[in-house]
Design a protein around this motif. Sequence first.
Motif, PDB file in Angstrom:
ATOM      1  N   GLU A 117       0.812  -1.211   0.000  1.00 62.67           N
ATOM      2  CA  GLU A 117       0.000   0.000   0.000  1.00 62.67           C
ATOM      3  C   GLU A 117       0.848   1.265   0.000  1.00 62.67           C
ATOM      4  O   GLU A 117       0.443   2.283  -0.567  1.00 62.67           O
ATOM      5  CB  GLU A 117      -0.906  -0.023   1.232  1.00 62.67           C
ATOM      6  CG  GLU A 117      -1.865   1.126   1.337  1.00 62.67           C
ATOM      7  CD  GLU A 117      -2.762   0.999   2.543  1.00 62.67           C
ATOM      8  OE1 GLU A 117      -3.329   2.020   2.957  1.00 62.67           O
ATOM      9  OE2 GLU A 117      -2.889  -0.124   3.089  1.00 62.67           O
ATOM     10  N   TYR A 118       2.003   1.230   0.629  1.00 61.73           N
ATOM     11  CA  TYR A 118       2.826   2.424   0.756  1.00 61.73           C
ATOM     12  C   TYR A 118       3.908   2.473  -0.336  1.00 61.73           C
ATOM     13  O   TYR A 118       3.786   3.188  -1.317  1.00 61.73           O
ATOM     14  CB  TYR A 118       3.489   2.465   2.139  1.00 61.73           C
ATOM     15  CG  TYR A 118       2.521   2.469   3.305  1.00 61.73           C
ATOM     16  CD1 TYR A 118       1.210   2.904   3.166  1.00 61.73           C
ATOM     17  CD2 TYR A 118       2.924   2.023   4.562  1.00 61.73           C
ATOM     18  CE1 TYR A 118       0.330   2.907   4.237  1.00 61.73           C
ATOM     19  CE2 TYR A 118       2.058   2.025   5.644  1.00 61.73           C
ATOM     20  CZ  TYR A 118       0.758   2.455   5.473  1.00 61.73           C
ATOM     21  OH  TYR A 118      -0.104   2.449   6.539  1.00 61.73           O
ATOM     22  N   SER A 121       2.798   1.148  -3.967  1.00 64.86           N
ATOM     23  CA  SER A 121       1.855   2.029  -4.655  1.00 64.86           C
ATOM     24  C   SER A 121       2.543   3.323  -5.081  1.00 64.86           C
ATOM     25  O   SER A 121       2.236   3.880  -6.137  1.00 64.86           O
ATOM     26  CB  SER A 121       0.647   2.340  -3.762  1.00 64.86           C
ATOM     27  OG  SER A 121       1.001   3.164  -2.686  1.00 64.86           O
ATOM     28  N   PHE A 238      -7.327   1.328  -4.843  1.00 62.73           N
ATOM     29  CA  PHE A 238      -6.009   1.924  -5.057  1.00 62.73           C
ATOM     30  C   PHE A 238      -6.060   3.423  -4.778  1.00 62.73           C
ATOM     31  O   PHE A 238      -5.067   4.027  -4.369  1.00 62.73           O
ATOM     32  CB  PHE A 238      -5.563   1.660  -6.500  1.00 62.73           C
ATOM     33  CG  PHE A 238      -4.143   2.078  -6.778  1.00 62.73           C
ATOM     34  CD1 PHE A 238      -3.105   1.208  -6.536  1.00 62.73           C
ATOM     35  CD2 PHE A 238      -3.845   3.330  -7.284  1.00 62.73           C
ATOM     36  CE1 PHE A 238      -1.793   1.575  -6.792  1.00 62.73           C
ATOM     37  CE2 PHE A 238      -2.544   3.707  -7.541  1.00 62.73           C
ATOM     38  CZ  PHE A 238      -1.519   2.824  -7.294  1.00 62.73           C
ATOM     39  N   VAL A 241      -6.001   4.831  -0.497  1.00 63.66           N
ATOM     40  CA  VAL A 241      -4.959   4.404   0.439  1.00 63.66           C
ATOM     41  C   VAL A 241      -4.635   5.464   1.482  1.00 63.66           C
ATOM     42  O   VAL A 241      -4.027   5.170   2.505  1.00 63.66           O
ATOM     43  CB  VAL A 241      -3.661   4.022  -0.321  1.00 63.66           C
ATOM     44  CG1 VAL A 241      -3.920   2.862  -1.242  1.00 63.66           C
ATOM     45  CG2 VAL A 241      -3.106   5.222  -1.098  1.00 63.66           C
ATOM     46  N   ASP A 244      -5.383   5.177   5.501  1.00 64.24           N
ATOM     47  CA  ASP A 244      -4.534   4.227   6.217  1.00 64.24           C
ATOM     48  C   ASP A 244      -3.149   4.830   6.426  1.00 64.24           C
ATOM     49  O   ASP A 244      -2.529   4.653   7.484  1.00 64.24           O
ATOM     50  CB  ASP A 244      -4.449   2.923   5.420  1.00 64.24           C
ATOM     51  CG  ASP A 244      -3.853   1.788   6.245  1.00 64.24           C
ATOM     52  OD1 ASP A 244      -3.408   2.048   7.367  1.00 64.24           O
ATOM     53  OD2 ASP A 244      -3.846   0.655   5.754  1.00 64.24           O
ATOM     54  N   SER A 329       2.729   8.517  -0.661  1.00 61.59           N
ATOM     55  CA  SER A 329       2.669   7.058  -0.548  1.00 61.59           C
ATOM     56  C   SER A 329       3.939   6.523   0.106  1.00 61.59           C
ATOM     57  O   SER A 329       3.884   5.660   0.990  1.00 61.59           O
ATOM     58  CB  SER A 329       2.490   6.431  -1.933  1.00 61.59           C
ATOM     59  OG  SER A 329       1.250   6.797  -2.500  1.00 61.59           O
ATOM     60  N   VAL A 386      -1.783  -4.010  -5.045  1.00 64.90           N
ATOM     61  CA  VAL A 386      -1.964  -2.975  -4.036  1.00 64.90           C
ATOM     62  C   VAL A 386      -3.381  -3.040  -3.473  1.00 64.90           C
ATOM     63  O   VAL A 386      -3.593  -2.970  -2.253  1.00 64.90           O
ATOM     64  CB  VAL A 386      -1.672  -1.584  -4.624  1.00 64.90           C
ATOM     65  CG1 VAL A 386      -2.093  -0.482  -3.661  1.00 64.90           C
ATOM     66  CG2 VAL A 386      -0.193  -1.447  -4.959  1.00 64.90           C
ATOM     67  N   SER A 387      -4.384  -3.195  -4.341  1.00 65.99           N
ATOM     68  CA  SER A 387      -5.771  -3.315  -3.880  1.00 65.99           C
ATOM     69  C   SER A 387      -5.928  -4.529  -2.963  1.00 65.99           C
ATOM     70  O   SER A 387      -6.607  -4.461  -1.934  1.00 65.99           O
ATOM     71  CB  SER A 387      -6.713  -3.431  -5.080  1.00 65.99           C
ATOM     72  OG  SER A 387      -6.750  -2.229  -5.824  1.00 65.99           O
ATOM     73  N   ILE A 390      -4.464  -3.678   0.467  1.00 70.66           N
ATOM     74  CA  ILE A 390      -5.319  -2.759   1.217  1.00 70.66           C
ATOM     75  C   ILE A 390      -6.490  -3.514   1.835  1.00 70.66           C
ATOM     76  O   ILE A 390      -6.796  -3.369   3.028  1.00 70.66           O
ATOM     77  CB  ILE A 390      -5.845  -1.638   0.300  1.00 70.66           C
ATOM     78  CG1 ILE A 390      -4.693  -0.765  -0.213  1.00 70.66           C
ATOM     79  CG2 ILE A 390      -6.862  -0.767   1.028  1.00 70.66           C
ATOM     80  CD1 ILE A 390      -5.104   0.185  -1.317  1.00 70.66           C
TER      81      ILE A 390
END
Length: 575
Positions: A117-118, A121, A238, A241, A244, A329, A386-387, A390
């Motif tokens: 996610e970080y 992405s 996506f 994010v 979070d 990100s 990435v999705s 998450i």
Amino acid sequence: MGFIDNLFRTKPMEVIHAEERKEELPRELGLIDLILIGIGGTVGSGVFATTGDIISSAAGPAAFLSWVIAGVSCIISGFAYMEMSSIIPSSGSTYAYSYHILGELPAVVAAWLLTLEYGMSGSGVARSWASKVQSWIQEDLPTNSTKVDWLNNEESYSFLACMVMVMSVVILLMGIKFGKIFINTVTTTKICVVIFIIIAGFSATKSSNFTPFIPPRDDENNRFGFQGVMLGASQAFFGYVGFDEVCCLAAEAKDPRRVMPRAVIGVVLGTAFLSSFASLALSAIIPYNALKAGELYFSSGFQYAGMQWASTIVHIGEVCTMPVVVLISFLAQPRLMYAMSVDGLLPKIFSRVEKNGNLFWCTLISGAFFTLVALFVPFSYLWNMVSFGILVSFNMTNSALILARTRDSSAHIVYKLTGAMVAISCLSMFLFEKGYVEAVGPADTYLGVSMALLAVVFMISTFIFIKCPQNAAPMGCYRAPFVPFVPTLAITVNWYLIAQLPSRDIGFGFAWIGVAIVSYFVYGYRFSAGKDGWATMLAEGFHGLNSVRPSMSSMLNEKNGPILSAKQALPNNEH
């Protein structure tokens, strides 16, 4: 402690409070800073990078509904983040919540999911930005010109993506105080660009472009129809994010217990409004099938509508503001690795804090790695992974919320019930989607079984509500509504959205979890700070503590004896 006890050792609140009092990271971020960081990290990764693809290759004009569905799902998951971030105002987001509630190994898995996610992405958005810059440059070159292809080859390397990633790392090396000023300025500009897109798009609306609003199902290309809307919703994650990432910055927030819940809901609502209406504006000016997948952008949409001036403004806005998405990100990644290093799950160099409160070495090392990802890994390989990351991390946080409310009184049963609920919910949604919705022949049996399992899920939730008393709200902390029913609903919706993803990408996601588990046994299991009961942390001037919480497996066996007494926690001269 035994092998299993070590794997599911939970981090006690006493240690979390001790870390909080150390305040190694400066608290520079207020409510507005957090909201702008969150929106800056979402509006751009979603609006600019993915909206066109969701319209052309998933949902058609109903991409608006995809964004709304994803937003609603984020809100019901956001309740869990709002409560957990006010209880545990630490770096790491889902990692910190999982360590306190689920155990050490699940926390490592959560950290690797958050890395998707970080850092991942951020690298993915860098690749998307590079493609936009390349296409803009090529517009002024002769047809079929290859003069700028060396800057960005979408299927192999991208020097442009590498460049913007390096710039992001350099800005963060200057410290969070400089970084937040830069982010706030660019994010405000970006919001203005998106509002311009919405107004300009609606001013040139052609109602025929909304017909049909949900195009007929195209099974050959796996798009359109209601299933396409849901696929678009899973892809739209996506673009959500940011909230979070805001939670991951709790250790640098001013008065985190008060501002974190407000920041979370502010980011989700702001992102949902801007993203959904920008998507609707793009559908208003160009038919969903006018351009091939990968060619539909806001700039090309305005060009199709004959609004070259608007296309130019949007092009400038995209090119100038998308890099801040890469920055934001990646911003959370060093904080996540810092939290892991403090806990002994990564080498100590990642928790080294400079005199000015900057994570210089952690930022530099992780930045170098994700710069290579941006250079060599195509965006198409990163998007759905990435999705996946998450959504699974959302489920871990929702599970942690249920357990945080009930484990003090019912640890012997609530862990088993919650685990069963999560597993049955997953099986139900995958049977429904893969067995029934995507079936080419009769599949009523799959539908019946999946609905029966779904009923079991909510029966378990009801049993938890009746039989597992919930603890009182900690003073000053946000309280999520309708626990455990809302978290159960969120978990079920998230599994359904995961099931929409292509099987290849789901496989990649579970392989990523496998790598996380291997990494834990290679390093974390041996060097974990929890192996000595966090004695070092508790002995560094933080006395008067009672005992740390036993591991999850110990609680399941009702072995509630203290692991480390207060006497053991103190230095020898304090006994």
